[in-house]
Design an enzyme around this catalytic site. Structure first.
Site, PDB file in Angstrom:
ATOM      1  N   ASP A  23      -2.621   2.813   1.834  1.00  0.00           N
ATOM      2  CA  ASP A  23      -3.426   1.469   0.276  1.00  0.00           C
ATOM      3  C   ASP A  23      -3.209   2.111  -0.677  1.00  0.00           C
ATOM      4  O   ASP A  23      -3.973   2.326  -2.059  1.00  0.00           O
ATOM      5  CB  ASP A  23      -5.750   1.849   0.403  1.00  0.00           C
ATOM      6  CG  ASP A  23      -5.655   1.081   1.612  1.00  0.00           C
ATOM      7  OD1 ASP A  23      -5.525   0.044   1.567  1.00  0.00           O
ATOM      8  OD2 ASP A  23      -6.335   2.214   2.098  1.00  0.00           O
TER       9      ASP A  23
ATOM     10  N   ASP B 108      -3.357  -6.986   4.896  1.00  0.00           N
ATOM     11  CA  ASP B 108      -3.760  -6.920   3.179  1.00  0.00           C
ATOM     12  C   ASP B 108      -2.594  -5.765   2.462  1.00  0.00           C
ATOM     13  O   ASP B 108      -2.547  -5.673   1.189  1.00  0.00           O
ATOM     14  CB  ASP B 108      -5.226  -5.244   3.552  1.00  0.00           C
ATOM     15  CG  ASP B 108      -5.850  -6.070   4.078  1.00  0.00           C
ATOM     16  OD1 ASP B 108      -5.890  -6.227   5.473  1.00  0.00           O
ATOM     17  OD2 ASP B 108      -7.065  -5.588   3.965  1.00  0.00           O
TER      18      ASP B 108
END
Length: 357
Positions: A80, A139
């Site tokens: 992330d 993602d």
């Protein structure tokens, strides 16, 4: 911009970042620097500044961006880093040209690259899930933009190679023959072999999780932009077409296209906002005029729908958008405002403005 300024009055600590607004509440619940959503609020502020030129918003954007610097200089916890640092420092550098921001971005790209496994050919997305020896999630496509950017702006060429390889492995293993996507691909970390595809945030392993599909549309679009690889472009086109083909009438997806409870199932405004950004990116890349118009019109339709009273929060709370769904299987963030919906909604509005100019 009024809403942004209202939120700024409420949040007193610059290392506290809005994430969601629980049902029935008016104010944002906040998280710390290491939360995967930390970069979206500074990103919202940078977009608000870009739109308004308001110096007070710029000052706030700088103050909320700074604490995220630590992510670039500490060992990587997961993939992330791109969401955290590129949405904050990336927009900051794009709008100011401040060389200090650039150094943080380059350091963050190097940190993200430490998760790359050359045997598999992809970034280890979630090291905290030992049940999947090496895993790559859809993602993660979005975080490749940081690597591509760094390789062009003073970072090593290997950052480009890592991003390209990761996109290829994702395309070959997480994109199914019908152009829906797995959320997570599990790989053998010693041989690189693909073991299986599974759902974490989707309804079932073989279902079409809405937000995952949109991460794929957007991620493969800029992977093509950076590499000029036709297979990445074709993947983005097929993912976009599958998404459009299965949309409900109002153009806003349910959280998973295969949830048997539809139409009594929550929507995901965040997926619609990401789809708008991804399709505007794609529209700018395809050569065919008809395709260009198709994706531009789709993106505009999504933004128009999100801009109605059905999805705008108006006076209900501090967010811009209602009706996003975070992690449905865990019963987490169901049908509430979520910060990344606002971030991509603002991005889509700015992209549309530039497109129409």
């Amino acid at each position: 911009m009024i809403k942004t300024k209202e939120t700024l009055k409420q949040i007193k600590a610059f290392d506290s970042f809005p994430r969601n607004i629980p049902s029935g509440e008016k104010e944002w619940e906040c998280v710390g620097v290491t939360d995967w959503c930390s970069g979206f609020w500074p990103g919202v502020l940078w977009y608000a500044y870009e739109h308004s030129g308001d110096e007070a918003i710029k000052k706030a954007a700088e103050k909320f961006t700074l604490p995220i610097k630590t992510i670039a200089y500490t060992p990587a916890l997961d993939h992330d880093i791109g969401f955290q640092v590129y949405c904050s420092f990336g927009n900051a550098y794009r709008l100011t040209g401040n060389a200090e921001y650039k150094q943080v971005l380059l350091a963050a790209a190097d940190t993200l690259a430490t998760l790359y496994n050359p045997i598999v050919g992809s970034i280890h997305s979630w090291p905290m899930k030992p049940q999947y020896p090496h895993n790559t999630i859809i993602d993660n496509m979005m975080n490749l933009e940081l690597l591509f950017w760094a390789a062009k702006n003073g970072g090593e060429k290997r950052l480009y190679d890592i991003a390209e390889s990761h996109a290829e492995v994702t395309m070959k293993n997480l994109v199914r023959p019908d152009y829906t996507t797995y959320h997570l691909g599990s790989f053998d970390n010693k041989t690189g072999a693909f073991i299986k595809g599974v759902a974490h945030q989707g309804y079932a392993d073989n279902s079409m999780w809405a937000r995952g599909q949109t991460w794929g549309i957007y991620g493969f679009s800029f992977a093509y932009r950076e590499t000029k690889r036709e297979d990445f472009l074709n993947t983005a086109i097929h993912l976009a077409d599958k998404y459009l083909e299965r949309l409900p009438e109002d153009g806003i997806p349910y959280w998973d296209f295969d949830d048997p409870r539809i139409p009594n199932s929550p929507k995901d405004a965040s997926a619609a906002a990401i789809a708008a950004c991804g399709m505007l990116e794609l529209a700018g890349l395809v050569k065919d005029k008809e395709l260009k118009n198709k994706y531009y019109r789709a993106a505009k339709r999504f933004v128009n729908m999100l801009s109605t009273d059905a999805y705008l929060s108006n006076e209900k709370n501090q967010a811009l958008l209602l009706h996003s769904t975070g992690h449905h299987p865990k019963n987490s963030e169901i049908d509430v405002p979520i910060i990344y919906a606002d971030y991509y909604y603002l991005e889509a509005l700015l992209r549309l403005k530039k497109w129409e100019a």
